[in-house]
Design a protein around this motif. Structure first.
Motif, PDB file in Angstrom:
ATOM      1  N   TYR A  11      11.310 -87.959 -98.150  1.00 29.89           N
ATOM      2  CA  TYR A  11      10.271 -88.951 -97.915  1.00 29.89           C
ATOM      3  C   TYR A  11       9.545 -89.326 -99.204  1.00 29.89           C
ATOM      4  O   TYR A  11       9.380 -90.505 -99.508  1.00 29.89           O
ATOM      5  CB  TYR A  11       9.270 -88.452 -96.868  1.00 29.89           C
ATOM      6  CG  TYR A  11       8.249 -89.500 -96.527  1.00 29.89           C
ATOM      7  CD1 TYR A  11       8.493 -90.422 -95.533  1.00 29.89           C
ATOM      8  CD2 TYR A  11       7.051 -89.582 -97.226  1.00 29.89           C
ATOM      9  CE1 TYR A  11       7.569 -91.418 -95.235  1.00 29.89           C
ATOM     10  CE2 TYR A  11       6.121 -90.563 -96.941  1.00 29.89           C
ATOM     11  CZ  TYR A  11       6.380 -91.479 -95.940  1.00 29.89           C
ATOM     12  OH  TYR A  11       5.468 -92.471 -95.667  1.00 29.89           O
ATOM     13  N   SER A  12       9.108 -88.337 -99.963  1.00 26.56           N
ATOM     14  CA  SER A  12       8.299 -88.633-101.156  1.00 26.56           C
ATOM     15  C   SER A  12       9.087 -89.417-102.204  1.00 26.56           C
ATOM     16  O   SER A  12       8.562 -90.369-102.800  1.00 26.56           O
ATOM     17  CB  SER A  12       7.721 -87.351-101.754  1.00 26.56           C
ATOM     18  OG  SER A  12       8.761 -86.479-102.136  1.00 26.56           O
ATOM     19  N   TYR A  13      10.334 -89.053-102.435  1.00 27.90           N
ATOM     20  CA  TYR A  13      11.144 -89.779-103.432  1.00 27.90           C
ATOM     21  C   TYR A  13      11.443 -91.204-102.971  1.00 27.90           C
ATOM     22  O   TYR A  13      11.320 -92.158-103.748  1.00 27.90           O
ATOM     23  CB  TYR A  13      12.458 -89.053-103.719  1.00 27.90           C
ATOM     24  CG  TYR A  13      12.306 -87.784-104.520  1.00 27.90           C
ATOM     25  CD1 TYR A  13      11.362 -87.657-105.518  1.00 27.90           C
ATOM     26  CD2 TYR A  13      13.125 -86.702-104.268  1.00 27.90           C
ATOM     27  CE1 TYR A  13      11.237 -86.481-106.248  1.00 27.90           C
ATOM     28  CE2 TYR A  13      13.015 -85.521-104.990  1.00 27.90           C
ATOM     29  CZ  TYR A  13      12.063 -85.424-105.978  1.00 27.90           C
ATOM     30  OH  TYR A  13      11.943 -84.271-106.700  1.00 27.90           O
ATOM     31  N   VAL A  14      11.843 -91.346-101.727  1.00 23.38           N
ATOM     32  CA  VAL A  14      12.170 -92.684-101.221  1.00 23.38           C
ATOM     33  C   VAL A  14      10.927 -93.569-101.226  1.00 23.38           C
ATOM     34  O   VAL A  14      10.986 -94.734-101.614  1.00 23.38           O
ATOM     35  CB  VAL A  14      12.818 -92.604 -99.824  1.00 23.38           C
ATOM     36  CG1 VAL A  14      12.939 -93.976 -99.186  1.00 23.38           C
ATOM     37  CG2 VAL A  14      14.195 -91.943 -99.916  1.00 23.38           C
ATOM     38  N   ALA A  15       9.785 -93.027-100.841  1.00 21.33           N
ATOM     39  CA  ALA A  15       8.539 -93.800-100.858  1.00 21.33           C
ATOM     40  C   ALA A  15       8.227 -94.289-102.270  1.00 21.33           C
ATOM     41  O   ALA A  15       7.867 -95.456-102.472  1.00 21.33           O
ATOM     42  CB  ALA A  15       7.387 -92.962-100.313  1.00 21.33           C
ATOM     43  N   ALA A  16       8.363 -93.412-103.254  1.00 20.68           N
ATOM     44  CA  ALA A  16       8.077 -93.790-104.643  1.00 20.68           C
ATOM     45  C   ALA A  16       9.048 -94.872-105.125  1.00 20.68           C
ATOM     46  O   ALA A  16       8.633 -95.826-105.799  1.00 20.68           O
ATOM     47  CB  ALA A  16       8.158 -92.564-105.547  1.00 20.68           C
ATOM     48  N   LEU A  17      10.317 -94.742-104.788  1.00 24.93           N
ATOM     49  CA  LEU A  17      11.305 -95.742-105.211  1.00 24.93           C
ATOM     50  C   LEU A  17      11.044 -97.089-104.561  1.00 24.93           C
ATOM     51  O   LEU A  17      11.131 -98.137-105.220  1.00 24.93           O
ATOM     52  CB  LEU A  17      12.720 -95.260-104.888  1.00 24.93           C
ATOM     53  CG  LEU A  17      13.205 -94.073-105.715  1.00 24.93           C
ATOM     54  CD1 LEU A  17      14.479 -93.489-105.122  1.00 24.93           C
ATOM     55  CD2 LEU A  17      13.426 -94.483-107.158  1.00 24.93           C
ATOM     56  N   LEU A  18      10.723 -97.090-103.279  1.00 24.05           N
ATOM     57  CA  LEU A  18      10.434 -98.349-102.591  1.00 24.05           C
ATOM     58  C   LEU A  18       9.189 -99.017-103.166  1.00 24.05           C
ATOM     59  O   LEU A  18       9.168-100.232-103.379  1.00 24.05           O
ATOM     60  CB  LEU A  18      10.282 -98.115-101.085  1.00 24.05           C
ATOM     61  CG  LEU A  18      11.553 -97.707-100.340  1.00 24.05           C
ATOM     62  CD1 LEU A  18      11.235 -97.372 -98.890  1.00 24.05           C
ATOM     63  CD2 LEU A  18      12.616 -98.779-100.439  1.00 24.05           C
ATOM     64  N   ARG A  19       8.141 -98.220-103.442  1.00 25.65           N
ATOM     65  CA  ARG A  19       6.918 -98.783-104.050  1.00 25.65           C
ATOM     66  C   ARG A  19       7.213 -99.405-105.409  1.00 25.65           C
ATOM     67  O   ARG A  19       6.662-100.436-105.772  1.00 25.65           O
ATOM     68  CB  ARG A  19       5.851 -97.695-104.219  1.00 25.65           C
ATOM     69  CG  ARG A  19       5.011 -97.456-103.010  1.00 25.65           C
ATOM     70  CD  ARG A  19       3.777 -96.616-103.323  1.00 25.65           C
ATOM     71  NE  ARG A  19       4.077 -95.359-104.005  1.00 25.65           N
ATOM     72  CZ  ARG A  19       4.388 -94.221-103.400  1.00 25.65           C
ATOM     73  NH1 ARG A  19       4.426 -94.156-102.088  1.00 25.65           N
ATOM     74  NH2 ARG A  19       4.631 -93.137-104.092  1.00 25.65           N
TER      75      ARG A  19
END
Length: 102
Positions: A11-19
């Motif tokens: 979750y944390s990595y994907v959220a950062a990449l999407l942002r």
């Protein structure tokens, strides 16, 4: 474009990449794709992959392993209720050899 291993799919990595607007590709950790997902695949909608593994190169076509591809989405949920759900594109590969083994 970031290419990574399955550790990226959290979750944390994907959220950062999407942002950050970064495109990425990584295999889903096996534990994140439930058996029910594979059991429910509609292989009539799948696209056959035009590829022959080297180990099958000398075999007749009916004896070769075959692969198909389907596209859907995957939703990741954060640890907190206030975390927004993240939905990403997911590509599922079906292998006749893996299916036979299961």
């Amino acid at each position: 474009m970031m290419v990574a291993d399955s550790k990226l799919v959290s979750y944390s990595y994907v959220a950062a990449l999407l942002r950050a607007g970064v495109q990425f590709i990584a295999p889903s950790p096996a534990a994140q794709v439930k058996d029910e997902v594979y059991a429910a695949l509609d292989l009539t909608r799948a696209t056959t992959v035009d590829w022959v593994p080297g180990s099958d190169a000398g075999k007749a076509a009916v004896r070769r392993e075959s692969y198909r591809v389907l596209e859907d989405t995957h939703t990741l949920k954060g640890a907190r209720k206030s975390d927004p759900e993240l939905t990403v594109r997911r590509i599922l590969f079906h292998s006749t050899a893996n299916a036979a083994g299961q």
